[in-house]
Design a protein around this motif. Structure first.
Motif, short mmCIF file in Angstrom:
data_model
loop_
_atom_site.label_atom_id
_atom_site.label_comp_id
_atom_site.label_asym_id
_atom_site.label_seq_id
_atom_site.Cartn_x
_atom_site.Cartn_y
_atom_site.Cartn_z
N THR A 1 7.41 35.69 35.02
CA THR A 1 7.54 35.39 36.46
C THR A 1 8.45 34.10 36.42
O THR A 1 8.78 33.77 37.59
N ASP A 2 8.55 33.49 35.57
CA ASP A 2 9.67 32.39 35.45
C ASP A 2 9.95 32.07 34.02
O ASP A 2 9.50 32.63 33.07
N GLY A 3 10.86 31.03 33.75
CA GLY A 3 11.26 30.59 32.54
C GLY A 3 10.66 29.45 31.83
O GLY A 3 11.17 28.85 30.84
N GLU A 4 9.73 29.03 32.69
CA GLU A 4 8.91 27.60 32.08
C GLU A 4 8.43 27.66 30.74
O GLU A 4 8.04 28.87 30.36
N ILE A 5 8.57 26.52 30.11
CA ILE A 5 8.04 26.64 28.66
C ILE A 5 6.44 27.14 28.53
O ILE A 5 5.93 27.80 27.89
N ASP A 6 5.62 26.36 29.64
CA ASP A 6 4.22 26.97 29.55
C ASP A 6 3.99 28.34 29.81
O ASP A 6 2.73 28.99 29.75
N HIS A 7 4.97 29.14 30.64
CA HIS A 7 4.82 30.69 30.65
C HIS A 7 5.60 31.23 29.73
O HIS A 7 5.58 32.72 29.88
N THR A 8 6.39 30.85 28.61
CA THR A 8 7.15 31.63 27.86
C THR A 8 6.88 31.25 26.25
O THR A 8 7.28 32.12 25.48
N LEU A 9 6.31 30.17 26.08
CA LEU A 9 6.20 29.89 24.81
C LEU A 9 5.43 30.46 23.73
O LEU A 9 5.61 30.74 22.62
N HIS B 1 19.67 31.94 25.98
CA HIS B 1 20.89 30.75 25.84
C HIS B 1 20.10 29.11 25.81
O HIS B 1 19.73 28.75 24.78
N GLU B 2 19.90 28.59 27.10
CA GLU B 2 19.28 27.32 27.03
C GLU B 2 17.93 27.17 26.36
O GLU B 2 17.74 26.11 25.88
N TRP B 3 17.25 28.06 26.19
CA TRP B 3 15.93 28.14 25.62
C TRP B 3 15.89 29.36 24.78
O TRP B 3 15.50 30.59 25.24
N PRO B 4 16.31 29.44 23.68
CA PRO B 4 16.95 30.45 22.79
C PRO B 4 15.62 31.35 22.17
O PRO B 4 15.91 31.72 20.93
N VAL B 5 14.70 31.69 22.91
CA VAL B 5 13.54 32.19 22.18
C VAL B 5 13.76 33.52 21.71
O VAL B 5 13.46 34.08 20.68
N TYR B 6 14.95 34.51 22.38
CA TYR B 6 15.10 35.53 22.24
C TYR B 6 15.94 35.76 20.90
O TYR B 6 15.85 36.77 19.96
N ARG B 7 16.83 34.78 20.82
CA ARG B 7 17.63 34.63 19.45
C ARG B 7 17.05 34.43 18.54
O ARG B 7 16.85 35.02 17.12
#
Ligand code: MLT
Ligand code: MN
Ligand code: ZN
Length: 301
Positions: A83-91, A117-123
Motif C-alpha cells: 500500500t506504500d513504498g516505505e521501508i517498514d512495508h517493503t523490506l 529505482h530509489e529503493w532498488p529492491v526489484y533490481r
C-alpha cells in the motif's frame, strides 16, 4: 475471508532497538513485543495474500500455521500487495528471495517505480526468483490471482490516500505513493478496508470504509507532537503524513461514523500511549468502540 494481523506496530516495532520510551522499556521488562505492520488475507484459507511485508516477516510467517509451507518450497503465500513504498512495508520482499517462483507483487504504479529505482529492491531480487510487478489501478476493482493466473477469490480496489512520499524518495516525481484497499471475498461478500497510512479522514477514506465489515486504520500516533514529547528529534505526526488518533481534530472522533461495522487501529508507533493498557488514551479509544490492534488478532468475514 480470513484476516490475520501479522504485525500491529509501525516502523521500528515495540520495543524499537534504540528506544527507551516508556512503552519500549515496559515491553523489554515484560518480554512482550509487537512486530512491524503487515496483514495476511485469504479467501480459501489455503492461499494467502500478504498486505505489506515487514522486516519481521520471517518471524511472522513462522508464528502462524496457516502460513507454513505444505512441502519443500511449497508456500501458501500466493501474492503480496503493497500500500506504500516505505521501508517498514517493503523490506520483507528481500526476505522472500528464496521463493521458488516469481512472486506477484501488486502495488500502485508510483511504488513500483520507487522499487525499481530509489529503493532498488526489484533490481536486487531479479538475481533471485524475482518479482512479477502488477499495477493496482486507481479506483478500479481487480480480481487477485496467483503466479499462474489462478483467481484467489478476492476482489481488490484501490483508492489513493493523501500522503507525502517516503523519506528516501523526497525528490521522486509526484505520483501516488500511498493507497487504501477495499477487498471483497467473492463468495461471502465480506468486505475489508485497509488504510494503514493516512494523513486525513477525507472522501478517499470514506469511500474505502463506507459499508465495510471491517476497517483497519492508521493508529501511528496519538498526538501531533508525540515524538518530540518523548524526547525524539523528529517531525510532527502530520508532517510525517499520519493523522493523529487523539484530540479534537484526530481520527478517533470520525472513525466510528464512517459506516464500517468494526474499526481496528494498526501501524501503531512504539511511543503511542494507547499501547499502555491502563492509559487514559487507551480508555478513550475503547470507549469509542474502536479496537487497538494486536499481533495475531484474527477476523473472519
Ligand atoms: C511511516 O510510516 O511514516 C514510515 O514508515 C516512517 C519511516 O520509517 O520512515
Ligand atoms: Mn510505516
Ligand atoms: Zn519506544
Amino acid at each position: 475471508m480470513r484476516i490475520i494481523i501479522l504485525g500491529s506496530s509501525a516502523g521500528g516495532g515495540v520495543p524499537q532497538w534504540n528506544c527507551g520510551c516508556r512503552n519500549c522499556v515496559e515491553a523489554r521488562q515484560d518480554g512482550r513485543s509487537r512486530t512491524q505492520s503487515s496483514v495476511a488475507v485469504s479467501a480459501d484459507g489455503e492461499r494467502w495474500v500478504l498486505l505489506n511485508v515487514s522486516p519481521d516477516l520471517r518471524t511472522q510467517l513462522a508464528a502462524h500455521r496457516a502460513l507454513w509451507p505444505r512441502g519443500a518450497r511449497a508456500t501458501p503465500v500466493a501474492a503480496v500487495i503493497l500500500t506504500d513504498g516505505e521501508i517498514d512495508h517493503t523490506l520483507g520482499l528481500l526476505l522472500l528471495r528464496e521463493s521458488a517462483a516469481r512472486l506477484p507483487v501488486y502495488a500502485p504504479a508510483g511504488v513500483t517505480a520507487l522499487l525499481g529505482h530509489e529503493w532498488p529492491v526489484y533490481r536486487v531480487l531479479s538475481a533471485y526468483a524475482g518479482v512479477e510487478p502488477r499495477t493496482l489501478p486507481d479506483a478500479q476493482p481487480i480480481a487477485l490471482a496467483d503466479v499462474a493466473g489462478a483467481p484467489l477469490g478476492l476482489c481488490c480496489s484501490t483508492v489513493a490516500v493523501a500522503r507525502r512520499p517516503p523519506r528516501y524518495a523526497r525528490t521522486a516525481p509526484a505520483q501516488t505513493f500511498d493507497v487504501g484497499l477495499r477487498m471483497t471475498d467473492e463468495r461471502t461478500g465480506g468486505t475489508f478496508a485497509y488504510v494503514p497510512t493516512a494523513s486525513a479522514v477525507d472522501d478517499a477514506v470514506r469511500r474505502l470504509a463506507g459499508g465495510a465489515d471491517l476497517l483497519f486504520f492508521d493508529g501511528t500516533f496519538w498526538s501531533d507532537t508525540e515524538l518530540t514529547a518523548a524526547g525524539v528529534d523528529a517531525p510532527t505526526a502530520r508532517d510525517m503524513g499520519h493523522l493523529p488518533v487523539g484530540g479534537p481534530e484526530g481520527s478517533l472522533r470520525l472513525l466510528p461514523r464512517l459506516g464500517a461495522k468494526r474499526v481496528v487501529l494498526v501501524h501503531i508507533n512504539n511511543t503511542n500511549p494507547i499501547l499502555c493498557r491502563s492509559s487514559a488514551e487507551r480508555a478513550e479509544v475503547e470507549a469509542a468502540g474502536v479496537v487497538v490492534g494486536e499481533d495475531a488478532l484474527e477476523f473472519e468475514l
